[in-house]
Design an enzyme around this catalytic site. Sequence first.
Site, PDB file in Angstrom:
ATOM      1  N   ASP A 169       0.900  -1.057   0.055  1.00  0.00           N
ATOM      2  CA  ASP A 169       0.020  -0.180   0.066  1.00  0.00           C
ATOM      3  C   ASP A 169       0.862   1.353  -0.115  1.00  0.00           C
ATOM      4  OD1 ASP A 169      -3.022   0.612   0.660  1.00  0.00           O
ATOM      5  OD2 ASP A 169      -1.685   2.028   1.621  1.00  0.00           O
ATOM      6  N   GLU A 212      -4.726   2.402  -4.416  1.00  0.00           N
ATOM      7  CA  GLU A 212      -3.079   2.326  -4.284  1.00  0.00           C
ATOM      8  C   GLU A 212      -2.754   1.027  -3.796  1.00  0.00           C
ATOM      9  OE1 GLU A 212      -4.966   4.300  -0.522  1.00  0.00           O
ATOM     10  OE2 GLU A 212      -5.672   3.868  -2.687  1.00  0.00           O
TER      11      GLU A 212
END
Length: 294
Positions: A169, A212
Site C-alpha cells: 500500500d 493504491e
Amino acid sequence: MLATRFSNSFCVPASLPSSAGGLLVKIHPASPLDRPLELQNETSIGRDESSSLTLAQDSISRRHALIEHRNGEFFLHDLGSTNGTFVNEVRVNTPVSLSPGDRIRFGDQIFKFLTTDGIESQYHEVIFKMMTTDGLTQVYNKRFFLDSLDREIRQSQRGKQSICVMMLDLDKFKSVNDTYGHLAGDAVLAEFAKRASSVLRGGELLARYGGEEFSILCAPATLEQSKLAAERVRAITASAPVITESVEIPMTVSIGMACYCGEGELDADDLLGQADAQLYRAKQNGRNQVQFAI
C-alpha cells in the site's frame, strides 16, 4: 514459474469496422461495452459535445487534441490542452506521427492506436491485454492475480513447495490526491509500478489490486527469498521522489507478507488475509517497511 493461462470471458465485438484506416481503443478506464472509434480525416477530441470523441471529464479540455489522417499517415496534434496529450508517456508539443500500438493519453483517459493492416489481430491482442492488465499502471490486474494465486496454491499443495504473497500500500496516498490532484496521483501509481517491476525477478508477479494497493506473488519462493524481493521493492520506491509537472512528491510503500508451504487446507482469501494483517502492522509501526508472519 508462474502460469500465464487466463480464461477469456471479455465481451468482444463480433466484427471490426472494415473501412477504418485507424482506430482508437479505450484501455483506461475501460469497459467491455466501449466500442473502438473509427478515425476520420479529422478526428477532434475534447470535452465539447461537438467533438468527434467527447470525453466528459474534468481533466479534458474543451478542445483537447486532433488526429489528422493525411497521405496515409495519422498525425496527433495537441490543441493547447491544460493537462496535456501524451504518446507513450511523452508529452506532445508538436504534431506526432502515430504508429500501430501507440499508447495515447488525453488527461486521464488512455487509448491504443491501431491501423488497418492486421487490425483484427491487433485488436484482439489489445482486448486480451485489457483482460489481464491494469490500463493505468500496465502491470497485471486483480483478476489475473487471483487466478494465478489459485493455481499456485493448488500447485503448492501437490508439490509441497513454498509460495509467498505480499500486499503493498502506497503510504499517505490520499494526501497526494488531495494536495496535487488525481492526475498527480495517477503519475505516482504509474511510477511505483515501473520501479517495482524493474527490481522483480523470474517467478515474481506484480499486480494492481485496487486503488493504491498492489500485490506480489512469489512462486515458488521461500520466506527469505520473498523478504529480499520485498526489500528491493521498498528500497527503490523510496529512492527518489516522483517528479510531475515540476512538483516533487515523496513516495514510500508499506508491505505485508505471508507464506504457505503446501501443508494443510488454505485458500487465496486465507493467505491474502494473513498478508493484509501484516500490512496493517507495517502501517501501524510507522510505514515504509516490510512485515511478515513468523
